[in-house]
Design an enzyme around this catalytic site. Structure first.
Site, PDB file in Angstrom:
ATOM      1  N   ARG A  12       0.850  -1.206   0.000  1.00  0.00           N
ATOM      2  CA  ARG A  12       0.000   0.000   0.000  1.00  0.00           C
ATOM      3  C   ARG A  12       0.887   1.258   0.000  1.00  0.00           C
ATOM      4  O   ARG A  12       1.039   1.927  -1.021  1.00  0.00           O
ATOM      5  CB  ARG A  12      -0.945  -0.028   1.222  1.00  0.00           C
ATOM      6  N   ASP A  13       1.523   1.546   1.111  1.00  0.00           N
ATOM      7  CA  ASP A  13       2.331   2.777   1.193  1.00  0.00           C
ATOM      8  C   ASP A  13       3.467   2.724   0.177  1.00  0.00           C
ATOM      9  O   ASP A  13       3.810   3.720  -0.467  1.00  0.00           O
ATOM     10  CB  ASP A  13       2.903   2.911   2.620  1.00  0.00           C
ATOM     11  N   HIS A 204       5.447   4.419  12.613  1.00  0.00           N
ATOM     12  CA  HIS A 204       5.413   4.330  11.141  1.00  0.00           C
ATOM     13  C   HIS A 204       6.444   5.341  10.631  1.00  0.00           C
ATOM     14  O   HIS A 204       6.150   6.514  10.456  1.00  0.00           O
ATOM     15  CB  HIS A 204       3.998   4.677  10.687  1.00  0.00           C
ATOM     16  N   HIS A 206       9.030   6.933   7.988  1.00  0.00           N
ATOM     17  CA  HIS A 206       9.582   7.085   6.641  1.00  0.00           C
ATOM     18  C   HIS A 206      11.059   7.432   6.810  1.00  0.00           C
ATOM     19  O   HIS A 206      11.470   7.981   7.846  1.00  0.00           O
ATOM     20  CB  HIS A 206       8.810   8.152   5.860  1.00  0.00           C
ATOM     21  N   CYS A 237       4.301   9.295   0.380  1.00  0.00           N
ATOM     22  CA  CYS A 237       2.911   9.721   0.309  1.00  0.00           C
ATOM     23  C   CYS A 237       2.764  10.697  -0.847  1.00  0.00           C
ATOM     24  O   CYS A 237       3.535  11.651  -0.955  1.00  0.00           O
ATOM     25  CB  CYS A 237       2.494  10.385   1.621  1.00  0.00           C
TER      26      CYS A 237
HETATM   27  P1  HMG Z   1     -13.182  14.287  -2.107  1.00  0.00           P
HETATM   28  O1  HMG Z   1     -13.017  14.743  -3.506  1.00  0.00           O
HETATM   29  O2  HMG Z   1     -13.241  15.327  -1.047  1.00  0.00           O
HETATM   30  O3  HMG Z   1     -14.417  13.299  -1.926  1.00  0.00           O
HETATM   31  O4  HMG Z   1     -12.015  13.280  -1.788  1.00  0.00           O
HETATM   32  P2  HMG Z   1     -15.931  13.376  -2.264  1.00  0.00           P
HETATM   33  O5  HMG Z   1     -16.628  12.637  -1.175  1.00  0.00           O
HETATM   34  O6  HMG Z   1     -16.333  14.808  -2.574  1.00  0.00           O
HETATM   35  O7  HMG Z   1     -16.024  12.502  -3.616  1.00  0.00           O
HETATM   36  C1  HMG Z   1     -15.431  12.926  -4.837  1.00  0.00           C
HETATM   37  C2  HMG Z   1     -15.335  11.728  -5.779  1.00  0.00           C
HETATM   38  O8  HMG Z   1     -14.515  10.713  -5.195  1.00  0.00           O
HETATM   39  C3  HMG Z   1     -16.683  11.084  -6.054  1.00  0.00           C
HETATM   40  O9  HMG Z   1     -16.588  10.511  -7.360  1.00  0.00           O
HETATM   41  C4  HMG Z   1     -16.719   9.956  -5.044  1.00  0.00           C
HETATM   42  O10 HMG Z   1     -17.564   8.914  -5.427  1.00  0.00           O
HETATM   43  C5  HMG Z   1     -15.273   9.511  -5.049  1.00  0.00           C
HETATM   44  P3  HMG Z   1     -17.127  11.290  -8.662  1.00  0.00           P
HETATM   45  O11 HMG Z   1     -18.552  11.602  -8.346  1.00  0.00           O
HETATM   46  O12 HMG Z   1     -16.248  12.525  -8.796  1.00  0.00           O
HETATM   47  O13 HMG Z   1     -16.872  10.294  -9.766  1.00  0.00           O
HETATM   48  N1  HMG Z   1     -14.889   8.851  -3.794  1.00  0.00           N
HETATM   49  C6  HMG Z   1     -14.301   7.640  -3.735  1.00  0.00           C
HETATM   50  N2  HMG Z   1     -13.966   6.754  -4.710  1.00  0.00           N
HETATM   51  C7  HMG Z   1     -13.402   5.602  -4.299  1.00  0.00           C
HETATM   52  N3  HMG Z   1     -13.157   5.298  -2.993  1.00  0.00           N
HETATM   53  C8  HMG Z   1     -13.508   6.145  -2.017  1.00  0.00           C
HETATM   54  C9  HMG Z   1     -14.109   7.383  -2.387  1.00  0.00           C
HETATM   55  N4  HMG Z   1     -14.548   8.443  -1.679  1.00  0.00           N
HETATM   56  C10 HMG Z   1     -15.025   9.329  -2.553  1.00  0.00           C
HETATM   57  N5  HMG Z   1     -13.259   5.829  -0.754  1.00  0.00           N
HETATM   58  C11 HMG Z   1     -11.064  11.395  -0.640  1.00  0.00           C
HETATM   59  C12 HMG Z   1     -11.916  12.645  -0.538  1.00  0.00           C
HETATM   60  C13 HMG Z   1     -10.686  10.969   0.750  1.00  0.00           C
HETATM   61  C14 HMG Z   1     -11.857  10.317  -1.342  1.00  0.00           C
HETATM   62  C15 HMG Z   1      -9.805  11.751  -1.474  1.00  0.00           C
HETATM   63  O14 HMG Z   1      -9.236  12.876  -0.886  1.00  0.00           O
HETATM   64  C16 HMG Z   1      -8.790  10.649  -1.544  1.00  0.00           C
HETATM   65  O15 HMG Z   1      -9.049   9.576  -2.055  1.00  0.00           O
HETATM   66  N6  HMG Z   1      -7.566  10.917  -1.059  1.00  0.00           N
HETATM   67  C17 HMG Z   1      -6.467   9.970  -1.175  1.00  0.00           C
HETATM   68  C18 HMG Z   1      -5.805   9.878   0.142  1.00  0.00           C
HETATM   69  C19 HMG Z   1      -4.680   8.867   0.085  1.00  0.00           C
HETATM   70  O16 HMG Z   1      -4.845   7.739  -0.330  1.00  0.00           O
HETATM   71  N7  HMG Z   1      -3.480   9.305   0.557  1.00  0.00           N
HETATM   72  C20 HMG Z   1      -2.361   8.424   0.691  1.00  0.00           C
HETATM   73  C21 HMG Z   1      -2.567   7.479   1.841  1.00  0.00           C
HETATM   74  S1  HMG Z   1      -2.330   8.246   3.450  1.00  0.00           S
HETATM   75  C22 HMG Z   1      -0.646   8.058   3.754  1.00  0.00           C
HETATM   76  O17 HMG Z   1       0.091   7.651   2.898  1.00  0.00           O
HETATM   77  C23 HMG Z   1      -0.135   8.376   5.131  1.00  0.00           C
HETATM   78  C24 HMG Z   1       0.151   7.124   5.960  1.00  0.00           C
HETATM   79  O18 HMG Z   1       1.039   6.247   5.282  1.00  0.00           O
HETATM   80  C25 HMG Z   1       0.758   7.516   7.309  1.00  0.00           C
HETATM   81  C26 HMG Z   1       1.953   8.463   7.160  1.00  0.00           C
HETATM   82  O19 HMG Z   1       2.949   8.080   6.527  1.00  0.00           O
HETATM   83  O20 HMG Z   1       1.836   9.562   7.645  1.00  0.00           O
HETATM   84  C27 HMG Z   1      -1.142   6.346   6.241  1.00  0.00           C
HETATM   85 MG    MG Z   2       3.188   6.399   5.264  1.00  0.00          MG
END
Ligand code: HMG
Ligand code: MG
Length: 300
Positions: A12-13, A204, A206, A237
């Protein structure tokens, strides 16, 4: 019994930020290789918007296709109810939700404030309880934010406690941009452990500034026994520019086993997964441990 629990986040990450996305088949092969190396918790993908993170499209197929899942947990990252429902329908038995200690990072990463993210989490937790799924909680930016710089310890403690209070069984403290150094990491863990049992804390790290192992050692000495890592040191990320991968799992295993801390992981098999995955991504493995093992093709 291992002395520590490693949470492998490579599929995933590790893969969410790669320029060349891996196919579902390659991701399945990677996860099966990690299971074969002895890892028991492997974050297998995410149910986020494919417009935001196209690399994680196909996560349901990945989860459905992995064989030998007995005794292994394959948590899936979800940001909201839509993601939760997709994970549940795909057969996930564990999910991870993710919050941030920094407002700016929360906005950039999930397009909402910290408070709004908790509003989104509540129905997720409710659904998870009904479906008897375990929920892990991440806190990003615990030692610094790519947009705001320093982050108040009180914000880290507050978000960690909120995640614990709503029902997360474990809080993974994310040094998203790898900016922490050992004393700061230990002080942060001590502060969080004032509100969340240390047994429910994971780190966690990096490795952006090469501090990950040192930070892990400092936190191990404070009683933390769960560490996230990414095979081959893959990752980063997409919403933290310049952030590199997590600590490489093989480096962590090498250090811990060398210290007599049992991980339950076979280093040779793990390094093999690191090398094979790097080849599929079209580059050399970044961790010295996998590079040297690949060059020698023998046990260390
Ligand atoms: P948004 O645009 O605010 O959401 O995004 P929305 O509710 O307004 O929906 C917009 C569109 O997204 C719609 O589709 C929804 O259906 C769709 P459209 O009508 O435009 O075709 N949608 C989704 N589709 C699939 N799966 C879903 C989903 N939710 C809404 N779950 C949202 C909000 C959270 C979805 C967006 O901001 C997003 O996907 N962000 C990605 C975040 C991400 O994956 N970041 C990386 C992981 S976090 C990380 O790496 C940190 C970590 O490792 C810890 C660390 O290192 O710190 C964990
Ligand atoms: Mg991370």
């Amino acid at each position: 019994m291992p002395d520590v629990r490693l949470v492998e986040v490579g599929p995933r990450d590790g893969l969410q930020n790669e320029v060349r996305p891996l196919s579902v088949g390659d991701r399945v092969q990677m996860i099966e290789g990690l299971i074969g190396a002895g890892l028991k918790t492997i974050e297998a993908g995410s149910f986020v918007s494919p417009k935001w993170v196209p690399q994680m499209a196909g996560s349901a197929e990945v989860l459905a296709s992995v064989s030998n899942q007995d005794g292994v947990s394959l948590p899936m990252l979800v940001p909201n109810l839509k993601g939760f429902e997709a994970a549940r329908d795909a057969g996930a038995t564990e999910i991870a939700i993710f919050a941030s200690a920094s407002e700016s990072f929360s906005q950039k990463n999930i397009n909402c404030s910290i408070d709004e993210s908790f509003e989104r989490f509540l129905p997720v937790l409710e659904g998870a309880r009904e479906a008897r799924m375990r929920v892990r909680g991440y806190v990003s930016c615990v030692l610094g934010c790519p947009y705001e710089g320093a982050v108040e310890l009180s914000a880290v403690v507050n978000v960690s406690r909120r995640l614990y209070d709503i029902g997360c069984y474990e809080i993974s403290l994310g040094d998203t941009i790898g900016i922490g150094t050992p004393r700061a990491a230990a002080a942060m863990v001590i502060a969080v452990a004032g509100e969340v049992p240390v047994t429910a804390i994971a780190l966690h790290e990096h490795n952006t500034y090469g501090q990950a192992l040192a930070n892990i050692l400092a936190c191990l000495e404070e009683g933390v026994s769960v560490f996230d890592a990414s095979v081959g040191g893959l990752g980063g990320c997409p919403y933290a520019r310049g952030a590199t991968g997590n600590v490489a799992t093989e480096e962590l295993v090498f250090m811990l086993e060398g210290m007599g801390v049992r991980t339950g992981v076979d280093l040779v098999k793990l390094a093999h997964v690191a090398v094979e995955t790097a080849q599929k991504l079209g580059r050399d493995p970044v961790s010295p441990v996998s590079r040297i093992m690949a060059a020698r093709s023998v046990n260390p």
